[in-house]
Design a protein around this motif. Structure first.
Motif, PDB file in Angstrom:
ATOM      1  N   LYS A   1       0.832  -1.203   0.000  1.00 45.24           N
ATOM      2  CA  LYS A   1       0.000   0.000   0.000  1.00 45.24           C
ATOM      3  C   LYS A   1       0.862   1.246   0.000  1.00 45.24           C
ATOM      4  CE  LYS A   1      -3.705   2.518   2.260  1.00 45.24           C
ATOM      5  NZ  LYS A   1      -3.373   3.664   1.472  1.00 45.24           N
ATOM      6  N   ALA A   2       1.873   1.266   0.865  1.00 47.60           N
ATOM      7  CA  ALA A   2       2.778   2.425   0.897  1.00 47.60           C
ATOM      8  C   ALA A   2       3.473   2.595  -0.456  1.00 47.60           C
ATOM      9  CB  ALA A   2       3.798   2.252   2.018  1.00 47.60           C
TER      10      ALA A   2
ATOM     11  N   THR B   1       2.412   1.607  -3.498  1.00 40.46           N
ATOM     12  CA  THR B   1       1.506   2.075  -4.550  1.00 40.46           C
ATOM     13  C   THR B   1       1.061   3.505  -4.318  1.00 40.46           C
ATOM     14  OG1 THR B   1      -0.391   1.028  -3.465  1.00 40.46           O
ATOM     15  CG2 THR B   1       0.704  -0.221  -5.202  1.00 40.46           C
ATOM     16  N   ASP B   2       0.954   3.929  -3.058  1.00 41.62           N
ATOM     17  CA  ASP B   2       0.585   5.318  -2.762  1.00 41.62           C
ATOM     18  C   ASP B   2       1.619   6.294  -3.312  1.00 41.62           C
ATOM     19  OD1 ASP B   2      -1.703   4.463  -1.484  1.00 41.62           O
ATOM     20  OD2 ASP B   2      -0.951   4.817   0.553  1.00 41.62           O
ATOM     21  N   GLU B   3       2.886   5.901  -3.324  1.00 47.69           N
ATOM     22  CA  GLU B   3       3.975   6.769  -3.776  1.00 47.69           C
ATOM     23  C   GLU B   3       4.465   6.431  -5.187  1.00 47.69           C
ATOM     24  OE1 GLU B   3       5.633   9.387  -2.196  1.00 47.69           O
ATOM     25  OE2 GLU B   3       3.861   9.298  -0.899  1.00 47.69           O
TER      26      GLU B   3
ATOM     27  N   ARG C   1       4.321   9.103  -8.193  1.00 49.51           N
ATOM     28  CA  ARG C   1       5.228  10.225  -7.913  1.00 49.51           C
ATOM     29  C   ARG C   1       6.687   9.810  -8.131  1.00 49.51           C
ATOM     30  NH1 ARG C   1       8.529  11.802  -4.319  1.00 49.51           N
ATOM     31  NH2 ARG C   1       8.094  10.187  -2.795  1.00 49.51           N
TER      32      ARG C   1
END
Length: 176
Positions: free
Chosen positions: A23-24, A26-28, A31
């Motif tokens: 999750k961490a 894919t969240d970043e 970017r």
């Protein structure tokens, strides 16, 4: 059961850890990499997966840890970790077994292994009756050359987790 054997509790902990890291990541991801992420997940086994795992249990010489795994985990799909890492759903393992049979492992390729997944580069992961996990050296399964990558499924999953952590930390593709 040895301390290296898989249990549903160990698998639940592993799934929780890697799901948090995924999750961490894919969240970043967009970017950091400039494009959106693909599918990166560990899916819990549903009732259909568990029924298929019981069918797999009827196959001769299937390692107990593989059955435990498929009773808890539906599949592993990490499209964006290195070249990608995939542990197929048990239905796919059964279908491949039905269509192509087992993969020869060991001296003279006499021992039959099951293809359980692949990397994004076309290499396959094969588990033998002893529970060891091997990787093909080439994308072909016709008379494959195999390298042992883990002594058992738990070690394989630990190495997958380390590859994920390494990718998130420094972009390295991992060791599998």
């Amino acid at each position: 059961m040895s301390d290296r054997s898989l249990s549903s509790a160990w698998l639940a902990s592993w799934m929780s850890r890697v799901s948090g890291v995924l999750k961490a990541m894919t969240d970043e991801f967009e970017r950091r990499h400039g494009f959106p992420p693909g599918t990166n997940r560990v899916r819990s086994a549903d009732h259909g997966d568990q029924v298929a795992a019981r069918a797999l249990a009827q196959v001769e010489r299937v390692p107990a840890d593989l059955l435990t795994f498929y009773d808890s985990v539906g599949d592993v799909t990490w499209e964006d970790v290195g070249n990608g890492y995939f542990v197929e759903p048990v239905r796919e393992v059964l279908l491949r077994l039905k269509e192509y049979g087992t993969v020869g492992i060991g001296a003279g390729q006499a021992t039959g292994g099951l293809v359980i997944g692949s990397d994004g580069g076309g290499l396959c992961y094969v588990t033998g009756p002893d529970g060891a996990v091997h990787r093909t050296r080439t994308a072909t399964l016709d008379e494959p050359e195999l390298d042992k990558v883990a002594g058992d499924l738990r070690q394989f999953l630990e190495r997958l987790e380390k590859s994920l952590t390494r990718f998130v930390t420094d972009g390295g593709p991992g060791y599998l």
